[in-house]
Design an enzyme around this catalytic site. Sequence first.
Site, PDB file in Angstrom:
ATOM      1  N   CYS A 174      -0.048   5.355 -10.430  1.00 53.55           N
ATOM      2  CA  CYS A 174      -1.335   5.286  -9.733  1.00 53.55           C
ATOM      3  C   CYS A 174      -0.573   5.476  -8.098  1.00 53.55           C
ATOM      4  CB  CYS A 174      -2.108   4.052  -9.665  1.00 53.55           C
ATOM      5  SG  CYS A 174      -3.569   4.024  -8.949  1.00 53.55           S
TER       6      CYS A 174
ATOM      7  N   ASP B  72      -9.336  12.012 -15.435  1.00 54.19           N
ATOM      8  CA  ASP B  72      -9.073  11.120 -14.413  1.00 54.19           C
ATOM      9  C   ASP B  72     -10.175  11.766 -13.322  1.00 54.19           C
ATOM     10  OD1 ASP B  72      -8.080   9.856 -12.250  1.00 54.19           O
ATOM     11  OD2 ASP B  72      -5.930   9.890 -12.742  1.00 54.19           O
TER      12      ASP B  72
ATOM     13  N   HIS C 236      -7.817   7.940 -15.754  1.00 56.42           N
ATOM     14  CA  HIS C 236      -7.018   7.406 -14.941  1.00 56.42           C
ATOM     15  C   HIS C 236      -6.371   5.927 -15.618  1.00 56.42           C
ATOM     16  CE1 HIS C 236      -4.927   6.845 -10.999  1.00 56.42           C
ATOM     17  NE2 HIS C 236      -5.293   5.497 -11.120  1.00 56.42           N
TER      18      HIS C 236
END
Length: 278
Positions: free
Chosen positions: A157, A214, A246
């Site tokens: 991330c 995502d 995600h």
Amino acid sequence: MKEITRRKFMIVSTLAAGFALAVQPISAQVINTNTQGLIAGEVKIPVEDGEIPAYRAMPATGSNFPVVLVVQEIFGVHEHIQDICRRFAKLGYLAIAPELFARQGDVSQLSNIEEIISKVVSKVPDSQVMSDLDATVNWAKNSSKGNIDKLGITGFCWGGRIVWLYAAYSPKVKAGVAWYGRLVGESTSLTPKYPVDIAPYLKAPVLGLYGGKDNGIPNDTVERMRQALKEGESRSEIVLYQNAPHGFFADYRPSYQKQEAEDGWKRLLAWFKQYGVG
């Protein structure tokens, strides 16, 4: 005098225990890696303006271990990131995750993602992160157990974006693996460049692992990155898992996708071996 003043900004002097408050409750599928056969725990990394805490894991016996920098999500170096370090250590690596938000605040005690971003993450300069990662590499070298000639980096991330940037910044990096890190964005004084900006100039090969579902990283930006990488000669690649959201590697969260996570981990290990990290 200046140094003493700057030291006051070292807000976080020790790592959080357990998982960050914002990710509770923890999923039942969470992976727990034990410390048997390992040396694992918190260490202090000397940096320009003091020291920052980091989590280090490595085999209990031996030396000259390949080194992997593990770059945190926005939740800091909480239990999930520490567990990833132990997974690497079980495979013979010295894995280390520095707390890169140490000067800006303790994200582990904030209750939601919006608060984490506004109060802490948005105030972290890329230049500070690059410098702290350099300091972490130096620590690994000086600890006498790490072989920085076999240096890899992986991140998730927020840390996924950092992987791309550090691979372009540091000539020491042999290979990187970026998990769903943002690829494009608005240039600011703190975050002047994004992965798509540096893609043509990358030297070290980076493997990008992204999710087709995502919502924060649209597929068209992944394709833009692929095209930008073709302008260079880094041998970097991107894998897009069409049905993954995600955070598909985050086994402590509902976003976890076991099949894609396990496949990505196998690809990571093969990538590191292929390019001299291991």
